[in-house]
Design an enzyme around this catalytic site. Sequence first.
Site, short mmCIF file in Angstrom:
data_model
loop_
_atom_site.label_atom_id
_atom_site.label_comp_id
_atom_site.label_asym_id
_atom_site.label_seq_id
_atom_site.Cartn_x
_atom_site.Cartn_y
_atom_site.Cartn_z
CD GLU A 61 -2.55 1.22 2.69
OE1 GLU A 61 -3.13 2.26 3.02
OE2 GLU A 61 -2.49 0.19 3.42
CG ASP A 65 0.43 7.05 -1.05
OD1 ASP A 65 -0.62 7.62 -1.40
OD2 ASP A 65 1.37 7.65 -0.47
CG ASN A 130 -6.36 1.19 3.13
OD1 ASN A 130 -6.12 2.35 2.84
ND2 ASN A 130 -6.81 0.82 4.31
CD GLU A 133 -3.17 4.32 -1.38
OE1 GLU A 133 -2.96 5.54 -1.58
OE2 GLU A 133 -3.22 3.81 -0.24
#
Length: 247
Positions: A61, A65, A130, A133
């Site tokens: 994650e 990101d 979440n 990502e």
Amino acid sequence: MKFSTKIFNSPPKMDGDFFLGIKRILGFKPKDIEIYKKAFLHRSVNKRDADGNPMNYERLEFLGDAMLGTIISKHLYSEVPEGDEGYLTKMRSKIVSRKHLNELGKDLDLLRFVESRIPKSHFGENIHGNVFEALVGAIYLDKGYPYCEKFINDRVIEPYVDIEQLEGRVISYKSLVIEWCQKQKKTFNYSVYEDTGKDELKHFAVKLTIADKMMAKARATSKKKAEEKASRRAYFALQSKIESQQL
């Protein structure tokens, strides 16, 4: 492998279903499916690798990101050459907002892949963003930057990123400028002045002054459009002050 059997506790058919499901979402064939399994492994499963490190989607994650931010930033840099740092940062924030990422995760129905000891009905809303990502992070590790960029372009930029729509959805430049003037206790005035243009359609010319200083001029086919256009020009001239709310 013991790893996949123990974590997913499923027969080979389910592993095959997972592979096909991920392949449909990606639009290309995964090279290492184990990376994608980890992208949907909730921390409640409490698994560790051979070195004792936790195995769940959270590290992916983090990576996803960063990749989203990089690729969206590159797109905005190319598509909005007139935007300064503050403007580009704000637009990127809108695109990768938690609300938007949650919507993307829901659209792809990513929750169906999540392995957890917690009932899915107990998950918070952010689980959708979440795992989206984490999926991006898995793509980067598995296939590299070009495939990651293609996925984000196909799944995020092409269907959802419209610069004008994103601007209009959240702010009116006129409202933003007026709000700033009021907070800073600065006088402002939109005045119509003579338009000497020779267009077939009637145009309105507007001059925006702030604290008795002429900040921007604009002309358009309506007074409202001209005011908004002048406000947009004034916004870019004052953006660093507006963003920081400083004099």
